[in-house]
Design a protein around this motif. Structure first.
Motif, PDB file in Angstrom:
ATOM      1  N   VAL A 125      -3.714  -6.888  -9.872  1.00 44.68           N
ATOM      2  CA  VAL A 125      -3.468  -7.737  -8.716  1.00 44.68           C
ATOM      3  C   VAL A 125      -2.209  -7.171  -8.275  1.00 44.68           C
ATOM      4  O   VAL A 125      -1.174  -7.019  -8.928  1.00 44.68           O
ATOM      5  CB  VAL A 125      -3.305  -9.305  -9.144  1.00 44.68           C
ATOM      6  CG1 VAL A 125      -3.213 -10.132  -7.985  1.00 44.68           C
ATOM      7  CG2 VAL A 125      -4.504  -9.749  -9.914  1.00 44.68           C
ATOM      8  N   PHE A 126      -2.055  -7.011  -6.950  1.00 42.66           N
ATOM      9  CA  PHE A 126      -0.643  -6.571  -6.540  1.00 42.66           C
ATOM     10  C   PHE A 126      -0.628  -7.193  -5.012  1.00 42.66           C
ATOM     11  O   PHE A 126      -1.489  -7.845  -4.364  1.00 42.66           O
ATOM     12  CB  PHE A 126      -0.529  -5.072  -6.250  1.00 42.66           C
ATOM     13  CG  PHE A 126      -1.290  -4.413  -5.816  1.00 42.66           C
ATOM     14  CD1 PHE A 126      -1.288  -3.720  -4.408  1.00 42.66           C
ATOM     15  CD2 PHE A 126      -2.603  -3.915  -6.458  1.00 42.66           C
ATOM     16  CE1 PHE A 126      -2.352  -2.814  -3.791  1.00 42.66           C
ATOM     17  CE2 PHE A 126      -3.589  -3.148  -5.684  1.00 42.66           C
ATOM     18  CZ  PHE A 126      -3.181  -2.632  -4.390  1.00 42.66           C
ATOM     19  N   HIS A 127       0.359  -6.904  -4.127  1.00 43.78           N
ATOM     20  CA  HIS A 127       0.733  -7.602  -2.745  1.00 43.78           C
ATOM     21  C   HIS A 127       1.004  -6.818  -1.862  1.00 43.78           C
ATOM     22  O   HIS A 127       1.724  -5.541  -1.959  1.00 43.78           O
ATOM     23  CB  HIS A 127       1.763  -8.765  -3.083  1.00 43.78           C
ATOM     24  CG  HIS A 127       1.533  -9.799  -4.137  1.00 43.78           C
ATOM     25  ND1 HIS A 127       1.479  -9.530  -5.505  1.00 43.78           N
ATOM     26  CD2 HIS A 127       1.069 -10.899  -3.957  1.00 43.78           C
ATOM     27  CE1 HIS A 127       1.142 -10.622  -6.161  1.00 43.78           C
ATOM     28  NE2 HIS A 127       0.859 -11.604  -5.268  1.00 43.78           N
ATOM     29  N   GLN A 128       0.423  -6.863  -0.939  1.00 45.73           N
ATOM     30  CA  GLN A 128       0.486  -6.095   0.295  1.00 45.73           C
ATOM     31  C   GLN A 128       0.948  -6.826   1.706  1.00 45.73           C
ATOM     32  O   GLN A 128       0.612  -7.830   2.025  1.00 45.73           O
ATOM     33  CB  GLN A 128      -0.859  -5.345   0.640  1.00 45.73           C
ATOM     34  CG  GLN A 128      -1.221  -4.035  -0.010  1.00 45.73           C
ATOM     35  CD  GLN A 128      -2.500  -3.440   0.249  1.00 45.73           C
ATOM     36  OE1 GLN A 128      -3.167  -4.257   1.120  1.00 45.73           O
ATOM     37  NE2 GLN A 128      -2.607  -2.196   0.105  1.00 45.73           N
ATOM     38  N   VAL A 129       1.505  -5.784   2.463  1.00 47.85           N
ATOM     39  CA  VAL A 129       2.099  -6.259   3.858  1.00 47.85           C
ATOM     40  C   VAL A 129       1.182  -5.342   4.670  1.00 47.85           C
ATOM     41  O   VAL A 129       1.345  -4.172   4.702  1.00 47.85           O
ATOM     42  CB  VAL A 129       3.520  -6.330   4.255  1.00 47.85           C
ATOM     43  CG1 VAL A 129       3.590  -6.755   5.731  1.00 47.85           C
ATOM     44  CG2 VAL A 129       4.105  -7.084   3.234  1.00 47.85           C
ATOM     45  N   ASP A 130       0.389  -5.570   5.640  1.00 49.43           N
ATOM     46  CA  ASP A 130      -0.412  -4.909   6.486  1.00 49.43           C
ATOM     47  C   ASP A 130      -0.132  -5.533   8.011  1.00 49.43           C
ATOM     48  O   ASP A 130       0.316  -6.879   8.368  1.00 49.43           O
ATOM     49  CB  ASP A 130      -1.730  -5.107   6.405  1.00 49.43           C
ATOM     50  CG  ASP A 130      -2.530  -3.944   5.395  1.00 49.43           C
ATOM     51  OD1 ASP A 130      -1.715  -3.904   4.566  1.00 49.43           O
ATOM     52  OD2 ASP A 130      -3.645  -3.569   5.445  1.00 49.43           O
ATOM     53  N   ALA A 131       0.022  -4.602   8.842  1.00 46.71           N
ATOM     54  CA  ALA A 131       0.391  -5.045  10.291  1.00 46.71           C
ATOM     55  C   ALA A 131      -0.386  -4.390  11.367  1.00 46.71           C
ATOM     56  O   ALA A 131      -0.817  -3.253  10.972  1.00 46.71           O
ATOM     57  CB  ALA A 131       1.890  -4.739  10.393  1.00 46.71           C
ATOM     58  N   VAL A 132      -0.234  -5.041  12.300  1.00 49.59           N
ATOM     59  CA  VAL A 132      -0.815  -4.508  13.793  1.00 49.59           C
ATOM     60  C   VAL A 132      -0.165  -4.775  15.136  1.00 49.59           C
ATOM     61  O   VAL A 132       0.478  -5.747  14.997  1.00 49.59           O
ATOM     62  CB  VAL A 132      -2.514  -4.685  13.916  1.00 49.59           C
ATOM     63  CG1 VAL A 132      -3.044  -4.468  15.292  1.00 49.59           C
ATOM     64  CG2 VAL A 132      -3.357  -4.481  13.098  1.00 49.59           C
ATOM     65  N   ARG A 133       0.235  -3.700  15.707  1.00 49.00           N
ATOM     66  CA  ARG A 133       0.859  -3.590  16.905  1.00 49.00           C
ATOM     67  C   ARG A 133      -0.005  -3.205  18.076  1.00 49.00           C
ATOM     68  O   ARG A 133      -0.391  -1.967  18.260  1.00 49.00           O
ATOM     69  CB  ARG A 133       2.288  -3.124  16.792  1.00 49.00           C
ATOM     70  CG  ARG A 133       2.948  -3.332  18.252  1.00 49.00           C
ATOM     71  CD  ARG A 133       4.343  -2.800  18.123  1.00 49.00           C
ATOM     72  NE  ARG A 133       5.184  -2.602  19.278  1.00 49.00           N
ATOM     73  CZ  ARG A 133       5.352  -3.408  20.173  1.00 49.00           C
ATOM     74  NH1 ARG A 133       5.164  -4.789  19.868  1.00 49.00           N
ATOM     75  NH2 ARG A 133       6.183  -3.320  21.476  1.00 49.00           N
ATOM     76  N   SER A 134      -0.460  -3.762  18.987  1.00 47.95           N
ATOM     77  CA  SER A 134      -1.363  -3.469  20.094  1.00 47.95           C
ATOM     78  C   SER A 134      -0.520  -3.633  21.516  1.00 47.95           C
ATOM     79  O   SER A 134       0.557  -4.207  21.509  1.00 47.95           O
ATOM     80  CB  SER A 134      -2.460  -4.599  20.325  1.00 47.95           C
ATOM     81  OG  SER A 134      -3.105  -4.854  19.219  1.00 47.95           O
ATOM     82  N   GLN A 135      -0.879  -2.692  22.275  1.00 45.10           N
ATOM     83  CA  GLN A 135      -0.300  -2.530  23.638  1.00 45.10           C
ATOM     84  C   GLN A 135      -1.132  -2.243  24.962  1.00 45.10           C
ATOM     85  O   GLN A 135      -1.979  -1.385  24.643  1.00 45.10           O
ATOM     86  CB  GLN A 135       0.964  -1.622  23.472  1.00 45.10           C
ATOM     87  CG  GLN A 135       2.145  -2.011  22.746  1.00 45.10           C
ATOM     88  CD  GLN A 135       3.357  -0.778  22.859  1.00 45.10           C
ATOM     89  OE1 GLN A 135       3.995  -1.155  23.725  1.00 45.10           O
ATOM     90  NE2 GLN A 135       3.359   0.241  22.091  1.00 45.10           N
ATOM     91  N   ARG A 136      -0.758  -2.958  25.951  1.00 47.88           N
ATOM     92  CA  ARG A 136      -1.774  -2.519  26.908  1.00 47.88           C
ATOM     93  C   ARG A 136      -1.014  -1.292  27.902  1.00 47.88           C
ATOM     94  O   ARG A 136       0.113  -1.178  27.447  1.00 47.88           O
ATOM     95  CB  ARG A 136      -2.028  -3.875  27.864  1.00 47.88           C
ATOM     96  CG  ARG A 136      -2.851  -4.913  27.295  1.00 47.88           C
ATOM     97  CD  ARG A 136      -2.910  -6.028  27.872  1.00 47.88           C
ATOM     98  NE  ARG A 136      -3.882  -7.181  27.210  1.00 47.88           N
ATOM     99  CZ  ARG A 136      -5.201  -6.970  26.976  1.00 47.88           C
ATOM    100  NH1 ARG A 136      -5.891  -5.977  27.696  1.00 47.88           N
ATOM    101  NH2 ARG A 136      -5.717  -8.155  26.342  1.00 47.88           N
ATOM    102  N   GLY A 184       2.888  -1.643  -0.174  1.00 48.93           N
ATOM    103  CA  GLY A 184       2.715  -2.693  -1.119  1.00 48.93           C
ATOM    104  C   GLY A 184       4.038  -3.157  -1.621  1.00 48.93           C
ATOM    105  O   GLY A 184       5.104  -2.325  -1.830  1.00 48.93           O
ATOM    106  N   LEU A 185       4.200  -4.401  -2.003  1.00 50.59           N
ATOM    107  CA  LEU A 185       5.285  -5.243  -2.159  1.00 50.59           C
ATOM    108  C   LEU A 185       5.992  -4.716  -3.604  1.00 50.59           C
ATOM    109  O   LEU A 185       7.266  -4.538  -3.767  1.00 50.59           O
ATOM    110  CB  LEU A 185       5.181  -6.411  -2.166  1.00 50.59           C
ATOM    111  CG  LEU A 185       5.116  -7.176  -0.651  1.00 50.59           C
ATOM    112  CD1 LEU A 185       4.993  -8.657  -0.481  1.00 50.59           C
ATOM    113  CD2 LEU A 185       6.349  -6.941   0.262  1.00 50.59           C
ATOM    114  N   GLU A 186       5.033  -4.511  -4.706  1.00 51.84           N
ATOM    115  CA  GLU A 186       5.396  -4.098  -5.883  1.00 51.84           C
ATOM    116  C   GLU A 186       6.230  -2.996  -5.874  1.00 51.84           C
ATOM    117  O   GLU A 186       7.400  -2.658  -6.576  1.00 51.84           O
ATOM    118  CB  GLU A 186       4.306  -4.277  -6.764  1.00 51.84           C
ATOM    119  CG  GLU A 186       3.611  -5.630  -7.454  1.00 51.84           C
ATOM    120  CD  GLU A 186       2.908  -6.217  -6.516  1.00 51.84           C
ATOM    121  OE1 GLU A 186       2.465  -7.384  -7.034  1.00 51.84           O
ATOM    122  OE2 GLU A 186       2.745  -5.883  -5.251  1.00 51.84           O
TER     123      GLU A 186
END
Length: 442
Positions: free
Chosen positions: A168-179, A303-305
């Protein structure tokens, strides 16, 4: 002792309910977080893994994972605003139970991709699993109309056992969209999409990723501008976390859901350490999110860890789960940007026992799943299991029987283990292995 009473209870549950190499034999359903799920030949989630659900270390104020999470969120809140408000929304309490469609299909992960294997994932059944990455929520959030968002939570993967790996570990995922008008401010003559791309029939367009610089649907100008933004933003984040003097480099990578793709490495303790993966979101994913989504987007995951262990010099990933006051108080009521170096509360000695066994005739050293064995060891031994290593493989020259030897390292994070205690747990693991696999202990 409470420790061994609990372990015996877990052992009884495992042996009565689970066969670790195939499907559960004596249960037709399991209950997780109040939901009933039908078991099938893919079910391999264990009671130990289920016990981690809902712990949410990334939301616990005095946990180093929560400190790093908040620093990342603050960076995106301060760096991106829209009409005076943060441009990024944050989702940090999404259910870890997802469908295979969410975890794989929506992200264009091929049906034969190794990340789908039972040896890599914790399946509840063929259609449901504990998420293997936070990107599993990407498409549902895009479909809801979001453009810029962070997804933060616990993820589950079957893996080896050592000081830097935990299931078990911890993640930050992100999306940035632009027109178009956001990406090409003041340059209306530039386009996101090539003239050959028909936005009205986007589902029919075959998007090639043969060009290493861009997807075939995108113009080079759009792809390079997004790449520049992505790398600039992530270098900025890295310097906020590790300081302006940190050395960074980009490495070309491959992910099914982005193209082009990169990994960012930092020079840490005389070695290059990978800290995140990223890329330009495959246009097919955006098209599937809705007919009006004529945007280009980048995405990243970290990964936060790994970050917390590097930032605070934490030597063992299991410490993230410790409730010992000697550990917790080091991260209590601290300034988020404070330079913290973890100080060991005490150094308790290791105990190491080897386990050798002959495999039954239907298994070989190549077909025996080590991750199954690791799960069983962890379920019986609990958090006193520090490391499991495959020490030796052997095929008898006459009988042709196959044998494996594993070295199991035991260490308690908060007290000294006696050899007698370790021997008792080791015997329980031996019994569990015999019952689960029909092996013969050597």
């Amino acid at each position: 002792m409470k420790l061994f009473t609990r372990q015996n209870r877990i052992l009884t549950t495992i042996l009565s309910k689970y066969n670790f190499s195939t499907a559960p034999k004596s249960v037709s359903s399991i209950q997780i977080k109040g939901q009933n799920f039908i078991c099938d030949d893919y079910t391999n989630v264990t009671p130990k893994m289920i016990s981690y659900l809902g712990r949410n270390l990334h939301l616990q104020k005095n946990n180093p994972l929560s400190i790093v999470r908040q620093r990342i969120v603050n960076y995106f809140y301060s760096s991106f605003t829209k009409r005076g408000h943060p441009a990024f929304s944050v989702y940090d309490n999404l259910s870890p139970i997802v469908t295979t469609k969410q975890n794989f299909d929506d992200l264009l992960i091929p049906t034969d991709h190794p990340s789908r294997a039972k040896s890599d994932c914790y399946y509840i059944n063929r259609g449901t699993l504990l998420r293997a990455h936070m990107t599993a929520h990407q498409s549902e959030l895009l479909r809801s109309g979001l453009d810029n968002f962070l997804m933060i939570g616990d993820v589950y993967r079957r893996d080896e056992i050592d000081s830097t790996h935990f299931p078990v570990f911890h993640q930050v995922d992100a999306v940035r969209s632009q027109r178009k008008e956001e990406l090409f401010i003041g340059k209306p003559d530039l386009e996101i999409f090539e003239p050959s791309y028909d936005q009205e029939n986007a589902h029919a367009y075959v998007n090639s990723i043969d060009d290493p610089m861009k997807q075939s649907c995108h113009t080079l100008e759009a792809a390079k501008l997004m790449e520049g933004q992505l790398k600039s933003h992530l270098i900025g984040l890295t310097k906020v976390l590790f300081g302006d003097d940190i050395k960074c480099r980009w490495v070309d990578a491959y992910f099914p859901f982005t193209h082009p793709s990169w990994e960012l490495e930092i020079y840490y303790e005389n070695n290059w350490l990978e800290v995140l993966g990223c890329g330009i979101v495959r246009n097919e994913i955006l098209v599937n999110a809705g007919p009006s989504r004529n945007t280009i987007a980048y995405a990243f995951g970290l990964g936060l860890e790994r970050l917390a262990m590097a930032l605070y010099k934490i030597p063992d990933i299991r410490l993230m789960w410790s409730t010992d006051s000697g550990f917790v108080t080091q991260f209590e009521n601290v300034d988020l940007n404070e330079d913290i170096t973890y100080k060991p509360v005490s150094s308790y000695p290791q105990c190491t026992n080897d386990m050798s066994f002959w495999l039954p005739s239907h298994l070989t050293i190549d077909t025996f799943m080590s991750n199954d064995f690791y799960d069983l060891v962890r379920d019986v031994g609990g958090d006193i299991i520090e490391q499991v290593k495959l020490k030796d493989k052997f095929v008898h020259p006459k009988s042709k029987k196959h044998s494996l030897c594993y070295s199991i390292v035991y260490r308690h994070l908060e007290r000294t283990l006696t050899q007698a205690e370790v021997n008792q747990v080791h015997k329980e693991i031996e019994k569990a292995v015999v019952d689960a696999y029909n092996v013969v202990i050597r």
